[in-house]
Design an enzyme around this catalytic site. Structure first.
Site, PDB file in Angstrom:
ATOM      1  CB  SER A  43      -0.930  -0.024   1.218  1.00  0.00           C
ATOM      2  OG  SER A  43      -0.169  -0.214   2.397  1.00  0.00           O
ATOM      3  CD  GLU A  84       8.326  -6.933  -1.601  1.00  0.00           C
ATOM      4  OE1 GLU A  84       7.374  -6.153  -1.645  1.00  0.00           O
ATOM      5  OE2 GLU A  84       8.613  -7.580  -0.580  1.00  0.00           O
TER       6      GLU A  84
HETATM    7  C1  A5P Z   1       5.005  -7.140   0.146  1.00  0.00           C
HETATM    8  O1  A5P Z   1       5.165  -8.508   0.072  1.00  0.00           O
HETATM    9  C2  A5P Z   1       5.668  -6.624   1.372  1.00  0.00           C
HETATM   10  O2  A5P Z   1       7.002  -6.934   1.512  1.00  0.00           O
HETATM   11  C3  A5P Z   1       5.456  -5.133   1.510  1.00  0.00           C
HETATM   12  O3  A5P Z   1       6.559  -4.413   1.034  1.00  0.00           O
HETATM   13  C4  A5P Z   1       5.257  -4.817   2.918  1.00  0.00           C
HETATM   14  O4  A5P Z   1       4.309  -5.744   3.385  1.00  0.00           O
HETATM   15  C5  A5P Z   1       4.774  -3.393   3.166  1.00  0.00           C
HETATM   16  O5  A5P Z   1       3.471  -3.236   2.715  1.00  0.00           O
HETATM   17  P1  A5P Z   1       2.569  -2.006   3.105  1.00  0.00           P
HETATM   18  O6  A5P Z   1       3.173  -0.798   2.484  1.00  0.00           O
HETATM   19  O7  A5P Z   1       1.218  -2.339   2.513  1.00  0.00           O
HETATM   20  O8  A5P Z   1       2.516  -1.929   4.594  1.00  0.00           O
END
Ligand code: A5P
Length: 213
Positions: free
Chosen positions: A9, A86
């Site tokens: 998000s 990621e």
């Molecule tokens: C995705 O798999 C995650 O690594 C996100 O980068 C992490 O959960 C942060 O997400 P939000 O910005 O939605 O908190």
């Protein structure tokens, strides 16, 4: 410039800002590498220029969110299920900048969120007993329809809850890599160059100590 586009998000806001800047005529020479299908689709809808690691294997800068950030800027990621792409993008980036609100800052990783473990579906349940010995309470992540959550690479995720947090993240990272079927875990140790922390008084930037990656 090649920018790694994280997932979640927080990153959605980033994508919207990049798209806005592009509409104003800036960022013409910027190309984004998405770290998930979700980011790819959203970025494409917004009209951002995208490429892939296969085309652009060296990324200048990646901007991503995190689920937890400890005082050394070690992270837990993967709450949204995108940890593998990621991590691949982060490890091939000149710089990794994390954007997180104050609520993500913890004294010890694993204190608030579980550490996700990405595993191949074949024999996924064979991972449970050693995780148990490691002191984790492992739970297979499920999708909204009750079937196992499947990552963009077709793997499952086991969320590992540590009652008192992870006392030795390096040891856990080493241990998980020894088990066949484990693809990777949500620990991002020594990867972040800086964290932009959003708080009520506005953002502040915390830099990592200069250690070679
Ligand atoms: C995705 O798999 C995650 O690594 C996100 O980068 C992490 O959960 C942060 O997400 P939000 O910005 O939605 O908190």
């Amino acid at each position: 410039m090649v920018i790694g586009l994280g997932t979640g998000s927080t990153v959605r806001h980033l994508l919207e800002i990049l798209a806005e800047r592009r509409k104003q005529g800036a960022l013409r020479h910027v190309v984004g590498i998405p770290t998930s299908r979700a980011t790819e689709w959203y970025a494409r809808d917004l009209g951002l220029r995208l490429s892939a690691l296969e085309e652009e294997p060296r990324v200048d800068l990646t901007i991503d969110g995190a689920d937890e950030v400890d005082p050394q800027l070690n992270l837990i990621k993967g709450g949204g299920g995108a940890l593998l792409w990621e991590k691949i993008v982060a490890c091939n980036s000149e710089r990794l900048i994390i954007v997180a609100d104050e609520g993500k800052l913890v004294k010890r990783l694993g204190e608030r969120v579980p550490m996700p473990l990405e595993v191949v579906p074949f024999g996924w349940n064979t991972q449970l007993s050693w995780l148990d010995h490691l002191g984790a309470e492992p739970v297979l992540r499920l999708a909204a329809n009750g079937s196992p959550f499947v990552t963009d690479s077709g793997h499952y995720l086991i969320d590992c809850h540590f009652k008192n947090g992870i006392t030795e993240p390096m040891r856990v990272q080493r241990e998980v890599r020894q088990h066949p079927g484990v693809v990777d875990c949500g620990l991002f140790l020594g990867l972040a160059d800086a964290v932009v922390v959003g708080g009520v008084d506005g953002p502040r930037v915390v830099h990592a100590e200069a250690t070679p990656r």
